[in-house]
Design a protein around this motif. Sequence first.
Motif, short mmCIF file in Angstrom:
data_model
loop_
_atom_site.label_atom_id
_atom_site.label_comp_id
_atom_site.label_asym_id
_atom_site.label_seq_id
_atom_site.Cartn_x
_atom_site.Cartn_y
_atom_site.Cartn_z
N MET A 1 8.01 4.30 -4.74
CA MET A 1 8.69 3.11 -4.23
C MET A 1 10.11 3.48 -3.80
O MET A 1 10.81 4.22 -4.48
CB MET A 1 8.74 2.04 -5.32
N GLY A 2 10.54 2.94 -2.67
CA GLY A 2 11.88 3.19 -2.19
C GLY A 2 12.89 2.28 -2.86
O GLY A 2 12.55 1.19 -3.37
N ASN A 5 13.19 -1.59 -2.03
CA ASN A 5 12.38 -2.62 -2.67
C ASN A 5 13.09 -3.19 -3.89
O ASN A 5 13.07 -4.41 -4.12
CB ASN A 5 11.03 -2.03 -3.08
N TYR A 199 8.64 -7.50 -3.39
CA TYR A 199 8.72 -6.50 -4.44
C TYR A 199 7.52 -6.60 -5.39
O TYR A 199 6.88 -5.59 -5.72
CB TYR A 199 10.02 -6.68 -5.23
N GLY A 202 4.26 -5.45 -3.64
CA GLY A 202 4.22 -3.99 -3.51
C GLY A 202 3.95 -3.30 -4.83
O GLY A 202 3.16 -2.34 -4.90
N LEU A 206 0.70 -0.80 -5.99
CA LEU A 206 0.77 0.53 -6.59
C LEU A 206 0.12 0.56 -7.97
O LEU A 206 -0.57 1.51 -8.33
CB LEU A 206 2.23 0.97 -6.69
N PHE A 286 4.38 -1.52 5.05
CA PHE A 286 4.79 -1.14 3.70
C PHE A 286 4.10 0.15 3.27
O PHE A 286 4.72 1.04 2.68
CB PHE A 286 4.47 -2.27 2.72
N ALA A 287 2.80 0.26 3.58
CA ALA A 287 2.06 1.47 3.23
C ALA A 287 2.62 2.68 3.97
O ALA A 287 2.79 3.76 3.38
CB ALA A 287 0.58 1.28 3.54
N TYR A 289 5.65 3.00 5.11
CA TYR A 289 6.97 3.27 4.55
C TYR A 289 6.85 4.09 3.26
O TYR A 289 7.61 5.04 3.03
CB TYR A 289 7.69 1.96 4.27
N THR A 290 5.88 3.73 2.41
CA THR A 290 5.69 4.45 1.15
C THR A 290 5.30 5.91 1.41
O THR A 290 5.79 6.83 0.76
CB THR A 290 4.62 3.76 0.30
N ARG A 293 8.32 7.79 2.68
CA ARG A 293 9.24 8.07 1.56
C ARG A 293 8.76 9.28 0.75
O ARG A 293 9.54 10.16 0.39
CB ARG A 293 9.34 6.84 0.66
N ALA A 294 7.47 9.29 0.46
CA ALA A 294 6.92 10.42 -0.30
C ALA A 294 7.05 11.72 0.48
O ALA A 294 7.37 12.77 -0.09
CB ALA A 294 5.46 10.13 -0.64
#
Length: 325
Positions: A1-2, A5, A199, A202, A206, A286-287, A289-290, A293-294
């Motif tokens: 998660m970034g 969020n 939030y 999301g 996860l 959102f997916a 973005y995740t 981020r990873a």
Amino acid sequence: MGPENLLGFALGEWQSARVSVIQLKQIRKDNKWRLKHAFFADMGGFVLRTGDGVRFFLDTKHIHWLLDHQAISMAQFEEHFLLDPKAIDDRNKSDVFVRVIAVGQALWFCVNIIARDIRRMPITTLEITTIGIIIDSVLVYYFWKDKPADVQRMEVVNIQMTISELLLLEENEAVRTQAYFRTPLNFASRKVWSMSLIYIYGMNMLKGILVVGLFYGDRGIRKMQADVQKRREMLANPDPLEGNACLKDRVVHMFWTLAMKLMNNSLENDPNLDVSLVFLLGVPCFAAYTVIRAYILVEDVIAFPALPPDVYRTVDWWGLLPHIT
């Protein structure tokens, strides 16, 4: 998660507390109810105990409803809810000085990175990523500056009414008789702010992925094998009259179940956490973005072996000071 969020969640809590302060200011015509009281309430600092012994947490919307329906008097409100800010601070496990030190260290890190760039010194991608996290963290500190941390001692408010008598104060019978998911006054307070909803949704996504993958992987495989065996038996002994109808019903039911689960992914299917179809359009974003981020974090780590030797050099701040001869 970034960190964005968490920033959105903090913004949602701050927005809820701010609205509570404005509403109670209009009711009481004073400024005694502050953000610190509102945060303390929304994090479960107040507990209501009815005459028949029912206990549940009160948030800011509950308190507003109790005042509006005269379930508690202004005298009770001032005695139990208008706590001295110092009393709330005494229950706060996070000292303001510690927060200031943490923010100061984060900002000093940013200053060092900027200075190294000005001096043409090498900077790692991990440090650049950290600056983005620091900016979000500083904003979170700002929105939560009035929020106590790890409060373990609550304020218990006693009233003479039973829970049945309390619920009868709500004029809308359909609302007061509906099933609740958190407290008996669920109908008075379950509006979730948009940023907080993003939030929560999301995090539930996860959690669902982790739970299914870590704890139900073997069970899911066995269930899948059982379903395959059941379908084989149905194909071996088809019902000519009901085959098409059953298949159509199963397809419709499958898509309906999937749609309902996407619109509400909470464990208890809380209707107040329903999301709109427009919101669902942002789920792929959102997916993505995740995943990005990873990828950034992995790339930061992979880049370590290729770093130049002088990447560990720091700015000589003493050398920048003017010397007096």
